[in-house]
Motif scaffolding. Structure first.
Motif, PDB file in Angstrom:
ATOM      1  N   GLY A 155       0.422  -1.372   0.253  1.00 28.63           N
ATOM      2  CA  GLY A 155      -0.439   0.226   0.237  1.00 28.63           C
ATOM      3  C   GLY A 155       0.866   0.842   0.482  1.00 28.63           C
ATOM      4  N   GLU A 156       0.386   2.022  -0.814  1.00 27.33           N
ATOM      5  CA  GLU A 156       1.082   3.767  -0.209  1.00 27.33           C
ATOM      6  C   GLU A 156       1.842   3.959   1.287  1.00 27.33           C
ATOM      7  OE1 GLU A 156       1.244   6.129  -2.594  1.00 27.33           O
ATOM      8  OE2 GLU A 156       0.003   4.180  -3.871  1.00 27.33           O
ATOM      9  N   GLY A 157       1.722   3.556   2.560  1.00 27.24           N
ATOM     10  CA  GLY A 157       2.019   4.100   3.593  1.00 27.24           C
ATOM     11  C   GLY A 157       3.228   3.317   3.990  1.00 27.24           C
ATOM     12  N   TRP A 158       3.309   2.271   2.921  1.00 29.86           N
ATOM     13  CA  TRP A 158       4.820   1.723   3.125  1.00 29.86           C
ATOM     14  C   TRP A 158       5.793   2.989   3.223  1.00 29.86           C
ATOM     15  CZ3 TRP A 158       9.866  -0.358   1.550  1.00 29.86           C
ATOM     16  CH2 TRP A 158       9.846  -0.366  -0.154  1.00 29.86           C
ATOM     17  N   ARG A 159       7.434   2.122   3.506  1.00 31.93           N
ATOM     18  CA  ARG A 159       8.543   3.025   3.865  1.00 31.93           C
ATOM     19  C   ARG A 159       9.504   2.663   3.557  1.00 31.93           C
ATOM     20  NH1 ARG A 159       7.385   8.407   4.810  1.00 31.93           N
ATOM     21  NH2 ARG A 159       5.928   8.609   6.393  1.00 31.93           N
ATOM     22  N   ASN A 160      10.235   1.430   3.869  1.00 31.40           N
ATOM     23  CA  ASN A 160      10.928   0.655   3.545  1.00 31.40           C
ATOM     24  C   ASN A 160      10.989  -0.782   4.097  1.00 31.40           C
ATOM     25  OD1 ASN A 160      11.784   1.477   5.760  1.00 31.40           O
ATOM     26  ND2 ASN A 160      13.976   2.614   5.043  1.00 31.40           N
ATOM     27  N   LEU A 161      11.950  -0.939   4.248  1.00 29.22           N
ATOM     28  CA  LEU A 161      12.361  -2.568   4.858  1.00 29.22           C
ATOM     29  C   LEU A 161      13.356  -3.638   4.331  1.00 29.22           C
ATOM     30  CD1 LEU A 161      12.242  -5.458   2.325  1.00 29.22           C
ATOM     31  CD2 LEU A 161      10.132  -4.569   1.944  1.00 29.22           C
ATOM     32  N   ARG A 162      13.617  -4.298   5.308  1.00 31.02           N
ATOM     33  CA  ARG A 162      15.419  -5.188   5.315  1.00 31.02           C
ATOM     34  C   ARG A 162      14.949  -6.506   4.866  1.00 31.02           C
ATOM     35  NH1 ARG A 162      18.496  -4.187  10.478  1.00 31.02           N
ATOM     36  NH2 ARG A 162      19.459  -6.343   9.907  1.00 31.02           N
ATOM     37  N   ILE A 163      15.564  -6.771   3.858  1.00 31.26           N
ATOM     38  CA  ILE A 163      15.365  -7.932   3.259  1.00 31.26           C
ATOM     39  C   ILE A 163      16.309  -9.106   3.078  1.00 31.26           C
ATOM     40  CG2 ILE A 163      15.769  -7.619   1.295  1.00 31.26           C
ATOM     41  CD1 ILE A 163      13.387  -9.353   0.536  1.00 31.26           C
ATOM     42  N   ALA A 164      16.806 -10.176   3.338  1.00 30.10           N
ATOM     43  CA  ALA A 164      17.518 -11.287   3.028  1.00 30.10           C
ATOM     44  C   ALA A 164      16.967 -12.322   2.775  1.00 30.10           C
ATOM     45  CB  ALA A 164      18.381 -11.291   4.312  1.00 30.10           C
ATOM     46  N   THR A 206      19.871 -22.866   1.045  1.00 31.85           N
ATOM     47  CA  THR A 206      20.990 -23.507   1.820  1.00 31.85           C
ATOM     48  C   THR A 206      21.197 -24.219   0.862  1.00 31.85           C
ATOM     49  OG1 THR A 206      18.645 -25.710   1.559  1.00 31.85           O
ATOM     50  CG2 THR A 206      18.706 -24.263   3.221  1.00 31.85           C
ATOM     51  N   SER A 207      22.590 -25.399   0.904  1.00 31.83           N
ATOM     52  CA  SER A 207      23.088 -26.076   0.482  1.00 31.83           C
ATOM     53  C   SER A 207      22.830 -27.856  -0.563  1.00 31.83           C
ATOM     54  CB  SER A 207      24.223 -27.215   1.729  1.00 31.83           C
ATOM     55  OG  SER A 207      23.429 -28.477   1.534  1.00 31.83           O
ATOM     56  N   ASP A 208      21.330 -27.506  -0.528  1.00 33.12           N
ATOM     57  CA  ASP A 208      20.679 -28.486  -1.321  1.00 33.12           C
ATOM     58  C   ASP A 208      19.249 -27.390  -2.371  1.00 33.12           C
ATOM     59  OD1 ASP A 208      19.021 -27.693   1.067  1.00 33.12           O
ATOM     60  OD2 ASP A 208      18.253 -30.370   1.175  1.00 33.12           O
ATOM     61  N   GLY A 209      20.282 -26.315  -2.460  1.00 34.67           N
ATOM     62  CA  GLY A 209      18.764 -25.132  -2.890  1.00 34.67           C
ATOM     63  C   GLY A 209      17.905 -24.521  -2.964  1.00 34.67           C
ATOM     64  N   ILE A 210      17.287 -24.647  -1.318  1.00 35.04           N
ATOM     65  CA  ILE A 210      16.454 -23.843  -0.966  1.00 35.04           C
ATOM     66  C   ILE A 210      16.229 -23.128  -0.497  1.00 35.04           C
ATOM     67  CG2 ILE A 210      14.415 -24.468   1.012  1.00 35.04           C
ATOM     68  CD1 ILE A 210      14.815 -27.911   1.270  1.00 35.04           C
ATOM     69  N   GLY A 211      15.884 -21.909  -0.821  1.00 37.62           N
ATOM     70  CA  GLY A 211      15.617 -20.745  -0.708  1.00 37.62           C
ATOM     71  C   GLY A 211      15.176 -20.115   0.191  1.00 37.62           C
ATOM     72  N   VAL A 212      15.268 -19.267   1.209  1.00 41.89           N
ATOM     73  CA  VAL A 212      14.144 -19.106   2.467  1.00 41.89           C
ATOM     74  C   VAL A 212      14.506 -16.709   2.288  1.00 41.89           C
ATOM     75  CG1 VAL A 212      14.649 -18.301   4.871  1.00 41.89           C
ATOM     76  CG2 VAL A 212      14.780 -20.428   3.602  1.00 41.89           C
ATOM     77  N   GLU A 213      13.241 -16.407   2.623  1.00 41.55           N
ATOM     78  CA  GLU A 213      13.725 -15.143   2.518  1.00 41.55           C
ATOM     79  C   GLU A 213      13.399 -14.816   4.052  1.00 41.55           C
ATOM     80  OE1 GLU A 213      10.516 -13.466  -1.126  1.00 41.55           O
ATOM     81  OE2 GLU A 213      12.770 -13.518  -2.244  1.00 41.55           O
ATOM     82  N   LEU A 214      13.749 -13.263   4.502  1.00 46.04           N
ATOM     83  CA  LEU A 214      13.180 -12.994   5.072  1.00 46.04           C
ATOM     84  C   LEU A 214      13.170 -11.363   5.641  1.00 46.04           C
ATOM     85  CD1 LEU A 214      15.786 -14.437   8.068  1.00 46.04           C
ATOM     86  CD2 LEU A 214      13.496 -15.078   7.684  1.00 46.04           C
ATOM     87  N   PHE A 215      12.186 -11.087   5.720  1.00 43.77           N
ATOM     88  CA  PHE A 215      11.514  -9.355   6.290  1.00 43.77           C
ATOM     89  C   PHE A 215      11.037  -8.706   6.947  1.00 43.77           C
ATOM     90  CE2 PHE A 215       9.715 -12.048   2.331  1.00 43.77           C
ATOM     91  CZ  PHE A 215      10.120 -10.661   1.126  1.00 43.77           C
ATOM     92  N   GLU A 216      12.377  -7.667   7.217  1.00 43.28           N
ATOM     93  CA  GLU A 216      11.655  -7.214   8.621  1.00 43.28           C
ATOM     94  C   GLU A 216      11.108  -5.017   8.124  1.00 43.28           C
ATOM     95  OE1 GLU A 216      14.094  -6.341  12.491  1.00 43.28           O
ATOM     96  OE2 GLU A 216      14.984  -5.957  10.778  1.00 43.28           O
TER      97      GLU A 216
END
Length: 65
Positions: free
Chosen positions: A7-16, A20-30
């Motif tokens: 939405g319009e009110g969001w400003r920023n976020l941190r993302i990682a 994993t070694s077997d190719g599983i992807g993980v995303e973290l949002f803060e």
């Protein structure tokens, strides 16, 4: 894209992005305006924000589960 999702009110976020070694992807949002509730076990106020599966053979992966 972020305005479309948050939405319009969001400003920023941190993302990682991690993989994993077997190719599983993980995303973290803060988000910087996150709050820590007094009762941190208010499970009904939390939930999965985003879930994604990516596989070149998604039909085969579904059949295995």
């Amino acid at each position: 894209m972020c305005i479309d999702v948050f939405g319009e009110g969001w400003r920023n976020l941190r993302i990682a992005h991690m993989v994993t070694s077997d190719g599983i992807g993980v995303e973290l949002f803060e988000f910087p305006n996150s709050e820590s509730p007094e009762n941190n076990f208010e499970y009904w106020k939390n939930g999965v924000f985003h879930f994604s599966v990516q596989d070149p053979d998604i039909e085969g992966m579904v059949e295995k589960s």
